[in-house]
Enzyme design. Structure first.
Site, PDB file in Angstrom:
ATOM      1  N   LYS A 172       0.840  -1.213   0.000  1.00 28.15           N
ATOM      2  CA  LYS A 172       0.000   0.000   0.000  1.00 28.15           C
ATOM      3  C   LYS A 172       0.870   1.256   0.000  1.00 28.15           C
ATOM      4  O   LYS A 172       0.665   2.162  -0.815  1.00 28.15           O
ATOM      5  CB  LYS A 172      -0.917  -0.017   1.220  1.00 28.15           C
ATOM      6  N   ARG A 201      -3.367   2.865   8.621  1.00 26.72           N
ATOM      7  CA  ARG A 201      -3.648   1.562   8.008  1.00 26.72           C
ATOM      8  C   ARG A 201      -2.386   0.707   7.948  1.00 26.72           C
ATOM      9  O   ARG A 201      -1.286   1.214   7.783  1.00 26.72           O
ATOM     10  CB  ARG A 201      -4.160   1.745   6.574  1.00 26.72           C
ATOM     11  N   GLY A 206      -7.851  -7.387   5.187  1.00 29.41           N
ATOM     12  CA  GLY A 206      -8.666  -7.517   6.393  1.00 29.41           C
ATOM     13  C   GLY A 206      -7.994  -8.215   7.543  1.00 29.41           C
ATOM     14  O   GLY A 206      -8.579  -8.415   8.600  1.00 29.41           O
ATOM     15  N   MET A 240      -5.290  -7.281   9.191  1.00 27.70           N
ATOM     16  CA  MET A 240      -4.759  -6.415  10.234  1.00 27.70           C
ATOM     17  C   MET A 240      -5.669  -5.212  10.442  1.00 27.70           C
ATOM     18  O   MET A 240      -6.694  -5.077   9.786  1.00 27.70           O
ATOM     19  CB  MET A 240      -3.335  -6.016   9.880  1.00 27.70           C
ATOM     20  N   ARG A 245      -3.444  -1.471  -6.377  1.00 27.64           N
ATOM     21  CA  ARG A 245      -2.588  -2.661  -6.254  1.00 27.64           C
ATOM     22  C   ARG A 245      -2.978  -3.616  -7.368  1.00 27.64           C
ATOM     23  O   ARG A 245      -4.071  -3.498  -7.935  1.00 27.64           O
ATOM     24  CB  ARG A 245      -2.762  -3.317  -4.888  1.00 27.64           C
ATOM     25  N   HIS A 279     -15.797  -9.214   1.522  1.00 30.87           N
ATOM     26  CA  HIS A 279     -14.752 -10.078   2.065  1.00 30.87           C
ATOM     27  C   HIS A 279     -14.872 -11.482   1.508  1.00 30.87           C
ATOM     28  O   HIS A 279     -13.912 -12.077   1.019  1.00 30.87           O
ATOM     29  CB  HIS A 279     -14.856 -10.104   3.592  1.00 30.87           C
ATOM     30  N   SER A 296      14.197 -42.947 -12.830  1.00 33.62           N
ATOM     31  CA  SER A 296      13.039 -42.152 -12.457  1.00 33.62           C
ATOM     32  C   SER A 296      13.077 -42.029 -10.942  1.00 33.62           C
ATOM     33  O   SER A 296      13.134 -43.026 -10.234  1.00 33.62           O
ATOM     34  CB  SER A 296      11.757 -42.826 -12.918  1.00 33.62           C
ATOM     35  N   CYS A 335       8.845 -39.281 -10.629  1.00 30.77           N
ATOM     36  CA  CYS A 335       7.472 -39.782 -10.716  1.00 30.77           C
ATOM     37  C   CYS A 335       6.794 -39.832  -9.354  1.00 30.77           C
ATOM     38  O   CYS A 335       5.737 -40.401  -9.211  1.00 30.77           O
ATOM     39  CB  CYS A 335       7.437 -41.144 -11.389  1.00 30.77           C
ATOM     40  N   TYR A 338      12.414 -34.860 -17.394  1.00 26.74           N
ATOM     41  CA  TYR A 338      10.959 -34.707 -17.303  1.00 26.74           C
ATOM     42  C   TYR A 338      10.472 -34.866 -15.870  1.00 26.74           C
ATOM     43  O   TYR A 338      11.183 -35.406 -15.018  1.00 26.74           O
ATOM     44  CB  TYR A 338      10.239 -35.715 -18.206  1.00 26.74           C
TER      45      TYR A 338
END
Lengths: 893, 893
Positions: free
Chosen positions: B26, B96, B105, B107, B352, B468, B776, B843, B863
């Site tokens: 902010k 703020r 929300g 804080m 923002r 919210h 693998s 894997c 991969y």
């Protein structure tokens, strides 16, 4: 051109004693003796390299072998003055195996080779003894057919028996030349009948056949079993020794014998051996006739009625004495020699370092240092550390009542009780099921190796101190009574009779291999007294080694025993075993089933006095030495009640319902407890438990220190994977220490460290060492996780893996240096980099395993910790490791 | 001197957008907007460094802060032309929080700070609006008391309700200035009653209190939970923004609103936002009043009766449009802006990067590339790979019948069915037990975060698209319907009423977050259609990444799904799942209980056709792509029969007694099956099993190849610890291949490789690669053994470990790079050294985890293989990893 063949004889040789890798032990020593000017029948050795080549090329020979072999035969012919295959003046040879390591009786031998229908006549004429010639021929056919042609020997034994029956006589020696000539004809016919082709008459064909048979015998089952038992690599191969025959069976001025330059059973410095007059080859070691003593002293000792060689052939005896002394000085070790006397002329057939009992090895090594023959360092290297185990184990209690039922020769010392069994297969089978067995045989043969290995002791009715049974039993460290003539064995009925009483399979007897006594039932045992030699050797070992030796012990008794064996501290005191005591387990269980911290604390506090008492006892005994105490490690469910009664007791103690106890037990069940909620994970989730243990340690330490003793506790946090675990638990330990010190006004020095037993801990050792003041490698768990094998479940496949050769050794017995070992090395390096004075030890089972101890020395650990009885083994191994390292450094420089 | 305070305002600023680490998001953006010349109320930001300092020094401030703060207030006073605490011309400020990452929300905030009994009169005079002044004052007391003084807000709400009752009115707005003044008196009395001291009148004391409260709120439970959920480090701290107040509640020419520069739900390129006339601060986002649309288009879309800002304040609206366009161009991303209109003057309070749904993120990124605003590479980096998960999951089947019971706003797209629950704690509890729940709330607050996270969907009765509930649900990817005014919720009775019917806790409803519909019962779903944007982005990703992406699949369906999602092969085809089919399990069991090889072979041959069929299906689907098939891995006992009936079936099939079946089952029981007789250990002990599997693979491969398709089988031997295991089993596979090729006259290219899933295998990778054509990494097992944790048993302590902060993330979800990762690196290095073209993949579950995929790219794997639905996530992550790497290389150069 590769030299495949090395000749020896007539005071010279192409080989040397140092060439045993190439020529095998026998070949190398024959060459050496020949070079020393000793009377060795001339011959040649075909190298082990050829054996390897032979197997590599699908059992065929290289092209250039034939010419070399031919030249070597000509070499023998020239010295002997006879010709191979010459009908008038035939050269006869023996063909024997000879690997790098001695493998007695494992492989095949052929004697009298070169005889055929023509040369036998020449031999008869030359020896002026047709009976001897035909006896030699029939023995040759029998042996050659069995070994080379694979015609079973019972065929010939039957024909021999028939011949004796026909003539109405009992002994082989009652058959005369003509009888034997007739028998030879029958033997040959039998061979032709079995094979569809005649017995080979071409002496070169005979020789090639025998050489091939020796090579092939390298891969027979007995040899494979033996190699596995003694860790002999298959790749070594065997050499073949072809040597001019000498005969111990040409009459009364002939003999054959084996001797040890010192007593192989006790190590006593006295010439010791047995011989047979008018006998050939393997008659002595085969145990078929009970042999005579070589020395008068020996004869008297054994109460033998048979005359000693010293009496019968005094001149030859003196020559033998000179030779054995020369050999012992030359080889600087006790020698096992074989000789033959042919018409009063002594021939040396073999010398090698003699197998001996652990006690003998110890005495010989210490004596030889005193005699100036070897150095202390050499003495240390002469003893196989594992063999000390034999010395440390119980012997029969002389005060206990015993009923001696028979007496034989004290062939291999020690005492053993077990169920009587008459076959080696059965011995192995019963041993697998955890039963102690005594193998009872008329005589043993190489086919019995596995049964002897499985048995606690061996009893034979026939055979001397150098019989197969005696030699092998001593090598294995098995107790053995041989030649107990007073017992009659009935294999079929599976029983033996002694002193008029019959003992059936499964009945228990006891052997005393140090006296030769056979006793009824099981006799109680006592701890051995260790000889002064033992103490002497250990003192030398301690002076040489840098690796310290601690013990794994959690009882006063174990701690005391270990300290007597020279342990320099406790490397692992497990605290969980202390909880299994019936007076304590209920409190432990109450702790486990408690539903909250408060309930746990209430139960735990009951355990505190017990733990304190445990530690007090151990600290007192270990006065002045460090004691590493591991906080609780196993999964909680191991402590859970199983019976209804136990559950009730816990429910009552914890004041909760039985249902709750059951529910808690079920909740604690784990799929893979080894990888579950255990080790320091318990300390993290139930900090009050570790806090109690830490408090007990410090309270005990303060109390013992107050009594004037020195206490050095090292508190070990198990199963750490993250540094943060150690941070928290170390803090917890410190808090308890400070609380106790504040309460008592006394402080105690202590360390906090960890076990490295997870691969992650080994890899993160650098940061873990920021907290840990010592590492102890828990190689049991580290092996389990690194290899992904739980010890409990490995049985289903690990033996199979060994049989297939996928793994050489059980990784739980001998550290897997390539895998687990690398993690240890990584941890050592990273740990020391963070904290240069980090104390490093090992407390897994591997701490008592010689190969693994060498590794521990190499990677620079400070100490190993092992079970009390293995402490001396570890001390000696540590010394050997230090010497080996020194030698390697010297060689590198 | 450290600069703790950065000022902004009046077209300039000490900070910049890039300074978000120091100034918070902010603060940095307020500075940036100010520098851009946008109308930002002047103010200053106290840095996050100060927050860190504050916590480090036991919640105290450095000495030099006060002077800097004083100077910054003077800076504001000068621009505004008012004085902080001046009774005649008071400066009011807002305080703020503002962390580096947005934590909406979480804080605390305080508005109207600077009001006291004197300044409120000044404000009344200046504004000529006593009602406004006293309303501001009573709000300030309420908010400040709650946040700073910790006097619960319900005290004030009660007094407010009483005031309305006394006057007989319903709405706050029906109270006039005098009423509010009286109320202020009551509020102050209540504070004094609660605290024993009066409400602070000193404005500097007020300011210090508010700043402290913001810093303290960094450590409140909500903030901690939120940080944990979004992996925000505690060490970042928060900044505090103090800014001159502007008022949206001074009358009808005032307003406050929030807007997104594009639609945050769909990504559509249209300005989108909500505002409230004559409202202050958080009224819009708090969802207390249903807000009005900013644009006419928006209003029409929502069928709203309330006028749009575009209509009511056309000039201000146009100014807002100019600003949002400027901001989007400047930031090159969709912005979430907050503004206030005070007496027709527009003030920007925040900008923002806007939170958005995955679909919106995708569309915005692709659109912005088309618009030339960002590059393809930037577009790729804009998408959180995990968020794609939302797009890949099922939506409601439009063909299925549905009973719509209510309609709300389409606040967060997706579909969800579940049991109705009315509290967040209960939602969490039920979800823990595996139940799907829909959280139903009148409105949500930051206290509901954990319940929203646990729920499948969220339904609120109040609140708009920027409430919210809506914002948080979109961030989490949860489906949400907000502001469904038609439902009446009764928390006490745990039910809601809609369409005249009552729905109780536990009844199932379905939400469609894309339409806002609420439906009765569970509605069936269908696979989503992926948009063209998705394909476009994936195409860009494929062009950038070097890491290939395969899938773990063993059914045709999975293989097909994965191929559609872009899988480039199968990285793990487990063969054991194929045996659990009821038609096959009996043959499998017969194999297991068989007593000898013959019995096993007889049973196994029955399985061959099934296996062949399995592989045929998969090879057909994967035409042209490699398929890695792992031979049987799990412990045999997993296949054992449990019920009496099953045992009978097996006994009958194998023609043995039920007792034998039971005995065998018991013999196969293992203490730690994870470390037991499994993986290639089965292949070694039961070679006929692996032979059958290999044969089935080659028979299938030949058949599919004959049909004209391309088959690339890669046969994988699991759980190898010694090279020799692989030597033998590779040989066995080759023999089967050659047999099948000889029988069919056709050959198929194939590879034989292994899983690296034991620490030993990783360490010995150099020699294992002599045999293996690919590795693998089975990181599930490798994690279990490296850390010594079984996944099945980790529950008892691993959560506790995370709570204590001993480990940050579940190592089975996110690869433990320090431990397991090092072993992977070692294996990669040693394997490639032996065989430079060794194919390397992963894997384990980690193959679909973004952090782990980055690691795989870094260490150079070829991969990753993951479950079908994670294939797109892996493709995008692989591209991001490649870009990150490229950036790092560039930075290094």
């Amino acid at each position: 051109m590769t030299q495949w063949v090395y000749t020896f004889g007539d005071g010279s040789a192409e080989g040397r004693a140092e060439m045993r890798n190439l020529l095998g032990g026998k070949g190398a020593n024959l060459a050496e003796m020949s070079s020393l000017g000793l009377p060795v029948p001339p011959g040649f050795t075909i190298t082990t390299e050829l054996c390897t080549e032979y197997y590599k090329n699908n059992r065929t020979y290289p092209a250039d072998l034939a010419a070399q072999k031919q030249a070597a035969i000509a070499f023998i012919e020239k010295i002997i003055g006879a010709k191979f295959g010459d009908p008038a003046n035939p050269l006869l040879v023996s063909v024997r195996s000879g690997a790098r390591a001695s493998m007695p009786g494992m492989m095949d031998t052929v004697l009298n080779l070169g005889l055929n229908d023509e040369t036998v006549e020449g031999l008869a004429t030359l020896s002026d003894n047709p009976r001897f010639a035909y006896d030699s021929y029939r023995r040759f056919i029998q042996m050659y057919s069995d070994v080379v042609l694979e015609v079973d020997h019972y065929h010939f034994e039957e024909l021999l028996e028939l011949a004796k029956e026909d003539k109405g006589v009992q002994l082989d020696t009652d058959l005369d030349g003509d009888d034997l000539k007739k028998l030879v004809g029958q033997f040959k016919a039998k061979v032709e009948e079995e094979l569809g082709r005649p017995f080979p008459q071409d002496v070169h064909e005979q020789l090639d056949g025998a050489i091939g048979a020796v090579f092939n015998s390298w891969m027979n089952d007995r040899a494979i079993t033996y190699r596995k038992m003694y860790d002999i690599p298959e790749s070594w191969g065997t050499a073949v020794n072809v040597q001019a025959m000498v005969f111990g069976n040409m009459g009364a001025d002939c003999a054959t014998g084996v001797a040890f330059t010192r007593d192989p059973s006790t190590g006593e410095h006295s010439f010791y051996g047995e011989y047979l007059v008018n006998a050939q080859g393997e008659d002595v070691v085969a145990g078929i006739r009970t042999p005579q003593q070589i020395t008068i002293v020996g004869k008297e000792k054994q109460n033998s009625d048979l005359p000693a060689m010293e009496e019968v052939m005094p001149e030859v005896y003196q020559q033998l004495v000179d030779i054995y002394q020369k050999l012992e000085k030359h080889y600087r070790d006790m020698q096992d020699i074989e000789f033959t006397v042919q018409n009063n002329k002594l021939w040396m057939l073999q010398t090698r370092n003699g197998k001996r009992t652990a006690a003998a090895a110890l005495k010989i090594a210490v004596d030889m240092v005193a005699e100036g023959l070897i150095t202390k360092e050499e003495a240390l290297q002469r003893i196989e550390p594992e063999s000390l185990d034999q010395l440390l184990h119980p012997t029969l209690d002389p005060k206990s009542e015993k009923k001696v039922i028979a007496k034989g020769l004290p062939a291999s010392p020690g005492a053993a009780s077990g169920q009587v069994v008459f076959s080696s297969d059965e011995a192995e089978e019963m041993a697998k099921h955890g039963q102690d067995v005594i193998l009872v045989r008329i005589e043993t043969s190489p086919e019995d190796i596995h049964g002897m290995h499985a048995a606690k002791g061996i009893l034979t009715a026939r055979g001397g101190m150098t019989s197969h049974a005696a030699v092998v039993a001593r090598g294995m460290g098995r107790c053995c009574v041989s030649g107990a003539g007073g017992i009659q064995i009935d294999y079929k009925a599976e029983c033996f009779t002694a002193g008029g009483k019959t003992y059936r399979k499964g009945e228990v007897i006891t052997l005393n291999g140090s006296t030769g006594e056979v006793m009824e039932g099981r006799i109680s045992t006592i701890q051995p007294k260790l000889s002064g030699d033992f103490g002497q050797l250990m003192q030398w070992a301690d002076a040489v080694r840098s690796l310290r030796v601690r013990t794994n012990a959690e009882t006063r008794l174990d701690a005391k025993t270990a300290r007597e064996f020279g342990a320099e501290g406790i490397g692992l005191c497990r605290t969980e075993h202390m909880f299994f005591d019936p007076t304590r387990i209920t409190a432990m269980r109450e702790m486990i089933v408690a539903e909250d911290k408060e309930g746990r604390e209430k139960a735990i506090i009951k355990l505190l006095p017990f733990q304190r008492e445990d530690f007090t006892g151990i600290f007192e005994i270990m006065d002045g030495l460090p004691v590493t105490i591991r906080l609780l490690d196993p999964p909680l469910h191991e402590f859970l009640p199983h019976t209804e009664e136990d559950m009730l007791a816990v429910a009552k103690g914890a004041n909760i319902s039985v249902e709750k106890v059951k529910a808690r037990a079920s909740a604690l069940h784990e799929q893979n407890p080894m990888l579950g909620h255990r080790g320091c994970r318990l300390g993290i989730t139930y900090p009050e438990l570790y806090a109690m243990q830490a408090r007990a340690i410090f309270e005990a330490a303060v109390a013992v220190q107050q009594s004037g003793k020195k206490v050095l506790p090292e508190i070990m946090i198990p199963l750490v994977m993250f540094k943060e675990e150690l941070v928290r638990l170390k803090q917890l330990v410190i808090e308890q220490a400070e609380a106790v010190f504040a309460e008592t006004g006394m402080t105690v020095e202590y360390l906090v460290g960890t076990m490295i037993e997870l691969p992650r801990a080994a890899l993160r050792a650098g940061e873990i060492a920021e907290e840990a003041e010592f590492f102890s490698f828990g190689t049991n768990d580290l092996t389990q996780t690194t290899l992904g094998i739980s010890r409990d479940d490995a049985g289903a496949f690990l033996t199979h893996y060994q049989d297939l050769g996928i793994i050489e050794k059980d990784p739980f017995a001998t550290l897997d240096q390539d895998g687990v070992g690398e993690l240890v090395e990584i941890a050592v390096e990273r740990g020391r980099k963070t904290r240069s004075d980090l104390k490093l030890g090992i407390c897994g089972e591997h701490g008592g395993n010689p190969a693994s101890i060498h590794f521990c020395h190499q990677v620079g650990l400070d100490y190993v910790s092992c079970s009390p009885y293995r402490v001396p083994i570890a001390r000696l191994t540590a010394a050997q490791a230090a010497l080996k390292n020194k030698a390697a450094l010297k060689a590198a420089a």
